[in-house]
Design an enzyme around this catalytic site. Structure first.
Site: not given
Ligand SMILES: Cc1cc2nc3c(=O)[nH]c(=O)nc-3n(C[C@H](O)[C@H](O)[C@H](O)COP(=O)(O)OP(=O)(O)OC[C@H]3O[C@@H](n4cnc5c(N)ncnc54)[C@H](O)[C@@H]3O)c2cc1C
Length: 300
Positions: A174, A222, A293
């Site tokens: 992660r 998570c 996380e």
């Molecule tokens: C229902 C649900 C199920 C999920 N299942 C999983 C799973 O199975 N596995 C898993 O790993 N995660 C899971 N997640 C968590 C989440 O979707 C992941 O961590 C995902 O990678 C976050 O992406 P995001 O675009 O929403 O980023 P955000 O939540 O907007 O950002 C997350 C972090 O990344 C940084 N960031 C975002 N975009 C960029 C960029 N372009 N450049 C630099 N930094 C950036 C942000 O500043 C922040 O610190 C789940 C979430 C939900 C709600």
């Protein structure tokens, strides 16, 4: 806001802006106060100008994508939230090999693969993330992760855009271990699995997700990272009896104890209180200190 003229200067950059923007509209857990300003860059050049300005003026900023792994304080964010979702699009470089802008939903990458018969990204099905967020967090499930698919990343650093070739050391659990900065795009390589193969994988992963996790309710996935060795965080939280525990409008999911769900009127504080309780109880009983996380904004 203490940065006089900020709105005027950002408007002069030609960027769409919103003032006092409720952050709950931009996070999947649907909590958080207001962002003093939210900016929506539409191109790499706009992003570069915006970041340069914010750095020179030392304005606090936060980069937000799908908002599916972020918890903002109820007091809001006193600076500029840079919303990267407007930077979206996917360009085919060769069959199965695509350059994807950071704000593109992972669902669009899966849909491309399904259309063309190229797979590999299906483990992401049901995750409300963007490609940039999935690269930054090395999102993973079912033994697969985003880092497995990424060949190259374009990153905005202080000195400008840098192309970074991914290697086995670039991604960890992660986490992204490449250069600090904003990920503008990634080159992703999918495998030729055929449409039927891709479709079957989507159905299998979706069914597994639906059966094992709360689905279609506000959460950020998570709450805690799994400890390096031993049982996963969800098992530990369940064993200390916290499944179904609620605080305000937040509840530890009765389906999966590492998920905290907003039942409709939760504050970020409620979620933090439940996380603190889970950490304490797991530590007391098992001697294991769970690490969040989710990105808790405002904490180091
Ligand atoms: C229902 C649900 C199920 C999920 N299942 C999983 C799973 O199975 N596995 C898993 O790993 N995660 C899971 N997640 C968590 C989440 O979707 C992941 O961590 C995902 O990678 C976050 O992406 P995001 O675009 O929403 O980023 P955000 O939540 O907007 O950002 C997350 C972090 O990344 C940084 N960031 C975002 N975009 C960029 C960029 N372009 N450049 C630099 N930094 C950036 C942000 O500043 C922040 O610190 C789940 C979430 C939900 C709600």
């Amino acid at each position: 806001m203490r940065f006089s003229g900020l709105k005027r200067d950002l408007s002069a950059l030609g960027l769409p802006l919103r003032e006092a923007e409720p952050l709950r509209r931009h996070t999947t857990v649907r909590t958080g106060g207001e962002a003093a300003l939210m900016a929506f860059p539409r191109t790499g050049a706009e992003l570069e100008r915006l970041c340069g300005y914010l750095r020179r003026r030392e304005v606090p900023c936060f980069f937000l994508s799908g908002g599916s792994k972020v918890l903002f304080p109820d007091e809001g964010f006193p600076g500029v939230v840079v919303n990267l979702r407007t930077l979206r699009g996917l360009r085919e470089l060769s069959p199965g090999r695509v350059e994807v802008l950071c704000g593109t939903p992972v669902a669009a990458l899966i849909a491309y693969g399904l259309r063309k018969g190229y797979g590999g990204a299906e483990f992401l099905v049901g995750i409300p993330a963007t490609v940039g967020g999935a690269v930054r967090m090395n999102a993973g499930a079912f033994g697969e992760c985003m880092g497995d698919l990424v060949e190259e990343i374009l990153i905005l650093k202080e000195e400008g855009f840098v192309r970074w070739a991914a290697s086995p050391g670039t991604f960890g659990y992660r986490s992204f271990r490449g250069p600090e900065g904003v990920i503008l795009s990634a080159v992703v390589r999918l495998r030729p699995l055929g449409r039927e193969g891709v479709r079957r994988r989507i159905e299998r992963f979706l069914a597994a997700r639906r059966s094992g996790q709360p689905f279609g309710v506000p959460s950020f996935g998570c709450a805690f990272r799994n400890p390096g060795e031993g049982p996963p965080a969800g098992w530990l939280i369940e064993r200390v009896g916290l499944k179904g525990r609620s605080r305000g409008g937040a509840v530890v999911s009765p389906r999966h104890a590492n998920f905290i769900v907003n039942t409709g009127r939760a504050a970020s504080r409620d979620i933090l209180d439940l996380m603190e309780e889970a950490r304490e109880r797991v530590h007391q009983r098992f001697g294991i200190l769970l690490e969040p996380e989710v990105r808790i904004v405002g904490r180091a």
